[in-house]
Design an enzyme around this catalytic site. Structure first.
Site, short mmCIF file in Angstrom:
data_model
loop_
_atom_site.label_atom_id
_atom_site.label_comp_id
_atom_site.label_asym_id
_atom_site.label_seq_id
_atom_site.Cartn_x
_atom_site.Cartn_y
_atom_site.Cartn_z
N SER A 1 -4.23 2.11 -14.75
CA SER A 1 -4.14 0.67 -15.02
C SER A 1 -5.13 0.28 -16.12
CB SER A 1 -4.44 -0.13 -13.76
OG SER A 1 -3.52 0.16 -12.75
N ARG B 1 -5.26 12.65 -10.30
CA ARG B 1 -4.86 12.99 -11.66
C ARG B 1 -5.68 14.15 -12.20
NH1 ARG B 1 -5.41 6.76 -13.21
NH2 ARG B 1 -7.22 7.27 -11.97
N HIS C 1 1.53 5.04 -10.15
CA HIS C 1 1.46 4.52 -8.77
C HIS C 1 2.82 4.64 -8.09
CE1 HIS C 1 -1.87 1.69 -10.41
NE2 HIS C 1 -2.48 2.58 -9.64
N LYS D 1 -14.42 -6.17 -9.09
CA LYS D 1 -14.00 -5.90 -10.47
C LYS D 1 -13.25 -7.11 -11.03
CE LYS D 1 -12.44 -1.18 -9.83
NZ LYS D 1 -11.23 -0.38 -9.99
O1 PNS Z 1 -7.30 1.24 -7.47
P1 PNS Z 1 -8.71 1.27 -7.03
O2 PNS Z 1 -9.53 0.23 -7.77
O3 PNS Z 1 -9.31 2.63 -7.10
O4 PNS Z 1 -8.67 0.83 -5.50
C1 PNS Z 1 -9.83 0.81 -4.82
C2 PNS Z 1 -9.63 0.45 -3.34
C3 PNS Z 1 -9.08 -0.93 -3.18
C4 PNS Z 1 -8.71 1.43 -2.70
C5 PNS Z 1 -11.04 0.62 -2.78
O5 PNS Z 1 -11.93 -0.14 -3.50
C6 PNS Z 1 -11.13 0.29 -1.34
O6 PNS Z 1 -10.70 1.06 -0.55
N1 PNS Z 1 -11.68 -0.87 -1.01
C7 PNS Z 1 -11.81 -1.34 0.33
C8 PNS Z 1 -13.24 -1.23 0.83
C9 PNS Z 1 -13.48 0.05 1.54
O7 PNS Z 1 -12.77 0.45 2.45
N2 PNS Z 1 -14.54 0.73 1.09
C10 PNS Z 1 -15.03 1.94 1.67
C11 PNS Z 1 -14.35 3.14 1.09
S1 PNS Z 1 -15.02 4.58 1.81
#
Ligand code: PNS
Length: 159
Positions: free
Chosen positions: A127, A90, A17, A41
């Site tokens: 993570s 990745r 990150h 989660k």
């Molecule tokens: O590290 P992660 O778990 O992949 O992060 C996920 C995150 C927080 C970036 C994603 O879940 C997110 O964007 N959540 C906000 C809700 C949202 O905008 N959802 C629509 C995506 S198209």
């Protein structure tokens, strides 16, 4: 001013990150690391802990700040005058996961998604894997900052 967001759950922040955030900070005038605080989660670390660890990890980058967010990334972008989201890729599995989100975000607003390939040394670091290895006593010191390692070790000992 060009402004980008690096969204994620960062549970916890890894060297992968930090590499992506650092490179984003060289591409944009300002970068906001947006820590998702209302995801479903199960988290190892609370939202406050994740934000605090990121603030420490991002301290070397003068143009990076950290904020918790709830709701949609696109809403965060609109509210903070952000033009782009930056995501690290990745492997092909990341692309399959990220592409529909990038396209949905573009359909919802005119926020652009910038994909950065991860550095070869961190391409296998996540993570989730860091937590799994740490849970079984494995050495993850190469994959997270020292202060994250300390938190991980303490948290795992409490479980
Ligand atoms: O590290 P992660 O778990 O992949 O992060 C996920 C995150 C927080 C970036 C994603 O879940 C997110 O964007 N959540 C906000 C809700 C949202 O905008 N959802 C629509 C995506 S198209």
């Amino acid at each position: 001013m060009s402004r980008a967001v690096c969204p994620g759950s960062f549970d916890p922040v890894t060297n992968g990150h930090i590499d992506i955030i650092g490179r984003a900070s060289r591409l944009f005038d300002e970068v906001v690391v947006a820590v998702g605080v209302n995801q479903s989660k199960n988290r190892l670390f609370t939202a406050d802990e994740r934000v605090e660890m990121l603030e420490r990890a991002c301290a070397p980058f003068a143009n990076v700040r950290v904020e918790g967010f709830t709701g949609l990334v696109t809403t965060f972008c609109t509210e903070h005058d952000v033009q782009a989201t930056v995501k690290g890729l990745r492997a092909a599995t990341d692309f399959d996961y990220e592409m529909p989100m990038a396209q949905m975000n573009a359909a919802l607003t005119d926020v652009q998604t910038v994909f950065l390939p991860t550095a070869t040394g961190t391409s296998f670091v996540s993570s989730s894997l860091v937590k799994e290895v740490a849970a079984f006593g494995g050495d993850v010191s190469a994959f997270v900052p020292d202060f994250v390692l300390e938190r991980l070790t303490t948290r795992m000992a409490q479980r």
